[in-house]
Design a protein around this motif. Structure first.
Motif, PDB file in Angstrom:
ATOM      1  N   GLY A 236      -4.737  -1.055  -7.069  1.00  0.00           N
ATOM      2  CA  GLY A 236      -3.290  -0.975  -7.169  1.00  0.00           C
ATOM      3  C   GLY A 236      -2.628  -0.265  -6.009  1.00  0.00           C
ATOM      4  N   ASP A 237      -1.316  -0.033  -6.167  1.00  0.00           N
ATOM      5  CA  ASP A 237      -0.518   0.609  -5.123  1.00  0.00           C
ATOM      6  C   ASP A 237      -0.875   2.072  -4.929  1.00  0.00           C
ATOM      7  OD1 ASP A 237       0.848  -1.733  -4.693  1.00  0.00           O
ATOM      8  OD2 ASP A 237       2.483  -1.244  -6.072  1.00  0.00           O
ATOM      9  N   ALA A 238      -1.516   2.688  -5.942  1.00  0.00           N
ATOM     10  CA  ALA A 238      -1.848   4.103  -5.848  1.00  0.00           C
ATOM     11  C   ALA A 238      -3.053   4.360  -4.953  1.00  0.00           C
ATOM     12  CB  ALA A 238      -2.126   4.669  -7.248  1.00  0.00           C
ATOM     13  N   ASN A 239      -3.714   3.310  -4.497  1.00  0.00           N
ATOM     14  CA  ASN A 239      -4.889   3.467  -3.654  1.00  0.00           C
ATOM     15  C   ASN A 239      -4.460   3.753  -2.214  1.00  0.00           C
ATOM     16  OD1 ASN A 239      -7.270   3.339  -2.233  1.00  0.00           O
ATOM     17  ND2 ASN A 239      -7.945   1.389  -3.083  1.00  0.00           N
ATOM     18  N   TRP A 240      -4.653   4.997  -1.802  1.00  0.00           N
ATOM     19  CA  TRP A 240      -4.308   5.392  -0.431  1.00  0.00           C
ATOM     20  C   TRP A 240      -5.555   5.677   0.396  1.00  0.00           C
ATOM     21  CZ3 TRP A 240      -6.439  10.037   0.814  1.00  0.00           C
ATOM     22  CH2 TRP A 240      -6.815  10.860  -0.251  1.00  0.00           C
ATOM     23  N   TRP A 241      -6.748   5.488  -0.189  1.00  0.00           N
ATOM     24  CA  TRP A 241      -7.986   5.868   0.484  1.00  0.00           C
ATOM     25  C   TRP A 241      -8.196   5.052   1.758  1.00  0.00           C
ATOM     26  CZ3 TRP A 241      -9.936   4.672  -4.964  1.00  0.00           C
ATOM     27  CH2 TRP A 241      -9.705   5.759  -5.799  1.00  0.00           C
ATOM     28  N   PRO A 242      -8.690   5.696   2.808  1.00  0.00           N
ATOM     29  CA  PRO A 242      -8.939   4.968   4.059  1.00  0.00           C
ATOM     30  C   PRO A 242     -10.213   4.135   3.961  1.00  0.00           C
ATOM     31  CG  PRO A 242      -9.670   7.238   4.268  1.00  0.00           C
ATOM     32  CD  PRO A 242      -9.023   7.129   2.923  1.00  0.00           C
ATOM     33  N   GLN A 243     -10.366   3.236   4.897  1.00  0.00           N
ATOM     34  CA  GLN A 243     -11.583   2.449   5.005  1.00  0.00           C
ATOM     35  C   GLN A 243     -12.527   3.119   5.997  1.00  0.00           C
ATOM     36  OE1 GLN A 243     -10.597  -1.580   6.097  1.00  0.00           O
ATOM     37  NE2 GLN A 243      -9.391  -1.946   4.246  1.00  0.00           N
ATOM     38  N   VAL A 244     -13.817   3.031   5.729  1.00  0.00           N
ATOM     39  CA  VAL A 244     -14.805   3.533   6.676  1.00  0.00           C
ATOM     40  C   VAL A 244     -14.980   2.501   7.783  1.00  0.00           C
ATOM     41  CG1 VAL A 244     -17.166   4.341   7.005  1.00  0.00           C
ATOM     42  CG2 VAL A 244     -15.998   4.784   4.840  1.00  0.00           C
ATOM     43  N   THR A 245     -14.756   2.934   9.020  1.00  0.00           N
ATOM     44  CA  THR A 245     -14.888   2.062  10.187  1.00  0.00           C
ATOM     45  C   THR A 245     -15.648   2.821  11.270  1.00  0.00           C
ATOM     46  OG1 THR A 245     -12.813   2.830  11.181  1.00  0.00           O
ATOM     47  CG2 THR A 245     -12.667   0.976   9.638  1.00  0.00           C
ATOM     48  N   PHE A 246     -15.891   2.133  12.373  1.00  0.00           N
ATOM     49  CA  PHE A 246     -16.562   2.811  13.485  1.00  0.00           C
ATOM     50  C   PHE A 246     -15.718   3.971  14.019  1.00  0.00           C
ATOM     51  CE2 PHE A 246     -18.856  -1.310  13.796  1.00  0.00           C
ATOM     52  CZ  PHE A 246     -20.156  -0.812  13.726  1.00  0.00           C
ATOM     53  N   ALA A 247     -14.406   3.882  13.864  1.00  0.00           N
ATOM     54  CA  ALA A 247     -13.530   4.924  14.387  1.00  0.00           C
ATOM     55  C   ALA A 247     -13.702   6.247  13.655  1.00  0.00           C
ATOM     56  CB  ALA A 247     -12.071   4.466  14.304  1.00  0.00           C
ATOM     57  N   ASN A 248     -13.854   6.197  12.335  1.00  0.00           N
ATOM     58  CA  ASN A 248     -13.984   7.448  11.575  1.00  0.00           C
ATOM     59  C   ASN A 248     -15.395   7.695  11.058  1.00  0.00           C
ATOM     60  OD1 ASN A 248     -14.211   5.610   9.465  1.00  0.00           O
ATOM     61  ND2 ASN A 248     -12.211   6.066   8.581  1.00  0.00           N
ATOM     62  N   SER A 379      11.230  12.305  -8.620  1.00  0.00           N
ATOM     63  CA  SER A 379      10.452  11.240  -7.998  1.00  0.00           C
ATOM     64  C   SER A 379       9.330  11.871  -7.186  1.00  0.00           C
ATOM     65  CB  SER A 379      11.332  10.377  -7.088  1.00  0.00           C
ATOM     66  OG  SER A 379      10.534   9.500  -6.311  1.00  0.00           O
ATOM     67  N   LEU A 380       8.136  11.284  -7.298  1.00  0.00           N
ATOM     68  CA  LEU A 380       6.972  11.794  -6.571  1.00  0.00           C
ATOM     69  C   LEU A 380       6.855  11.197  -5.179  1.00  0.00           C
ATOM     70  CD1 LEU A 380       4.394  11.727  -9.510  1.00  0.00           C
ATOM     71  CD2 LEU A 380       5.854  13.615  -8.743  1.00  0.00           C
ATOM     72  N   GLY A 381       7.683  10.230  -4.869  1.00  0.00           N
ATOM     73  CA  GLY A 381       7.800   9.763  -3.504  1.00  0.00           C
ATOM     74  C   GLY A 381       6.662   8.922  -2.964  1.00  0.00           C
ATOM     75  N   TYR A 382       5.776   8.411  -3.824  1.00  0.00           N
ATOM     76  CA  TYR A 382       4.733   7.522  -3.300  1.00  0.00           C
ATOM     77  C   TYR A 382       4.790   6.188  -4.051  1.00  0.00           C
ATOM     78  CZ  TYR A 382       1.781   8.800  -7.343  1.00  0.00           C
ATOM     79  OH  TYR A 382       1.286   9.012  -8.607  1.00  0.00           O
ATOM     80  N   LYS A 383       4.275   5.161  -3.432  1.00  0.00           N
ATOM     81  CA  LYS A 383       4.468   3.799  -3.927  1.00  0.00           C
ATOM     82  C   LYS A 383       3.847   3.581  -5.304  1.00  0.00           C
ATOM     83  CE  LYS A 383       4.670   1.810   0.730  1.00  0.00           C
ATOM     84  NZ  LYS A 383       4.048   0.886   1.693  1.00  0.00           N
TER      85      LYS A 383
END
Length: 467
Positions: A236-248, A379-383
């Motif tokens: 859903g929209d509450a998922n803000w987790w980053p993706q694991v890539t070569f950059a991180n 309002s919590l201000g996130y999507k």
């Protein structure tokens, strides 16, 4: 043949090494602990911690279970806090986390990894206490300090099982693994990695230990019944987790090894190359390898997916730090590991005080409590805020007011724009707006026109009718 004087000299050297590491570790630990406590005073609760307060402040068991099941986190941490009185204060809410982190560092001293020298044990305990993310976890009412503790226990229990593969040892290990899963679902990867290595090590002998797996039925059923909530958050929209890539990728790889991870690995491997004669305890080596394997599993699971953040690797950290002291050979190498970790931890504690960099609404609530508003629009201000359960929304907005004895009725307005929030509040309702940095100019404008309280990421407006 070893002479008595030579044996005595060797014993004396071991005693001096243990004493040197213990003195260094104790001194740095005391210094770091004092500065951490001082830096943590007055820190406002983050939004995640506010959810913890809401869940654990429920007066009945039924209400507690409902709120805990609505959250994405596993239930053990919430259950412990609900059973403990936390007196309605930030400090009391966070106290268990302090105790969990301290207990994790002390645990190896009383429950040893088989074959590990006392010097290596003291060094491992010191690295556990000085682990930099632990300074954050100890000051937060979140499950990661508990996860660190139970993962440390699971790592020790697994090493002892490898050394003595009895059914009793297996039950202790699966009990610890169950606690880890019930603290954080990502902790299951550590148990999976350990299970694979146990089968590879014992082969057919692992079959006689199968009754111990019965203890895992509870965590498995709990995870299955909670899967719908987990799935809705990740998709859903509450998922803000980053993706694991070569950059991180490097930040994930070195996370569990502690400060200056690459340098620590170089010290450990270099000392082993120069001093190959020092034996490596078999059980410690396999337990360490399990941490590496679990880390690899989590990275693969999160590769190209929004699934994990670095703190989800916490369960791997005790085993990874065990790997450092297991590979390190000689007193100087172990002293160097402790000294380096201690220096970084002391610098961080003294020069870079802990700051709340996550979303918080406590400051805004504190500005409004003196006005004793009857109603609040917030309002919590996130999507993803619209995904919050309808029953949870007012409890979240009212939490700080209820704790202060103010019977405010709160309503969530799921908008990102503070101007819409203010219009919906009218003259009679107070306003709390949590917002992204890009909305700061809008918040400043609202504060000037309505005479509100404003700071970065938070806006608090008393009801106009109260002035």
């Amino acid at each position: 043949m070893t002479t008595a004087p030579a044996a005595g000299l060797r014993a004396s050297r071991l005693t001096r090494e243990e004493l040197a590491i213990a003195i260094l570790a104790a001194g740095v630990a005391a210094l770091v602990l004092a500065f951490r406590i001082a830096a943590a005073r007055g820190l406002p609760l983050t939004l995640d911690e506010t959810f913890t307060g809401v869940i654990t402040s429920q007066s009945s068991l039924a209400d507690f279970v409902r709120e805990a099941r609505r959250d994405v986190a596993a239930p053990l941490y919430y259950t412990i806090l609900w059973l403990l009185p936390h007196a309605g204060s930030d400090a009391a809410l966070r106290l268990p986390s302090w105790l969990f982190m301290i207990a994790a560092a002390l645990l190896p001293l009383g429950w040893r990894v088989p074959g590990q020298s006392r010097a290596a044990t003291i060094a491992w305990a010191a690295l556990l206490f000085l682990w930099l993310p632990g300074a954050i976890f100890a000051t937060q009412a979140r499950p990661y300090a508990l996860l660190f503790l139970v993962a440390t226990a699971q790592t020790i229990a697994f090493a002892r099982l490898i050394e003595r593969p009895t059914l009793k040892s297996a039950f202790v290990w699966t009990a610890c693994a169950s606690l880890t899963i019930l603290t954080h679902y990502m902790g299951a990867t550590l148990g999976l990695a350990q299970g694979l290595l146990l089968v590879a090590t014992l082969r057919g002998g692992a079959l006689k230990l199968w009754p111990s797996l019965l203890l895992l039925l509870g965590p498995t059923l709990e995870t299955i019944t909670h899967f719908q909530v987990l799935s809705s958050v990740t998709r859903g929209d509450a998922n803000w987790w980053p993706q694991v890539t070569f950059a991180n990728l490097p930040s994930y790889v070195v996370y569990g090894f502690g400060a200056f991870a690459l340098l620590a690995l170089m010290i450990a491997l270099g000392s082993r190359y120069l001093r190959r004669h020092e034996a490596i305890p078999r059980s410690a080596a396999i337990a360490s390898l399990a941490g590496v394997l679990a880390l690899a599993m989590l990275i693969i699971a999160g590769w190209g997916r929004s699934l994990i953040v670095d703190r989800y690797l916490t369960a791997c950290a005790p085993a990874l730090m065990l790997a450092l002291v297991t590979v390190a050979s000689g007193a100087l190498a172990r002293l160097a590991l402790v000294a380096m970790s201690g220096a970084v931890a002391a610098y961080a504690a003294i020069a870079e005080p802990i700051e709340v960099r996550e979303t918080s609404m406590e400051w805004a609530a504190q500005q409004l409590i003196p006005f004793r508003p009857q109603t609040l629009k917030f309002s919590l201000g996130y999507k993803g805020q619209h995904t919050l359960a309808m029953e949870t929304r007012p409890k979240l907005g009212e939490y700080f007011f209820r704790r202060a004895g103010v019977p405010t009725k709160a309503e969530l307005v799921p908008t990102l724009d503070g101007r819409e929030l203010v219009r919906s509040a009218g003259r009679d309702a107070a306003v709390i707006w949590i917002f992204y940095p890009a909305w700061q100019p809008v918040a400043d404008s609202i504060a000037r026109s309505r005479r509100c309280f404003v700071q970065p990421l938070q806006l608090a407006c008393p009801p106009l009718s109260a002035r």
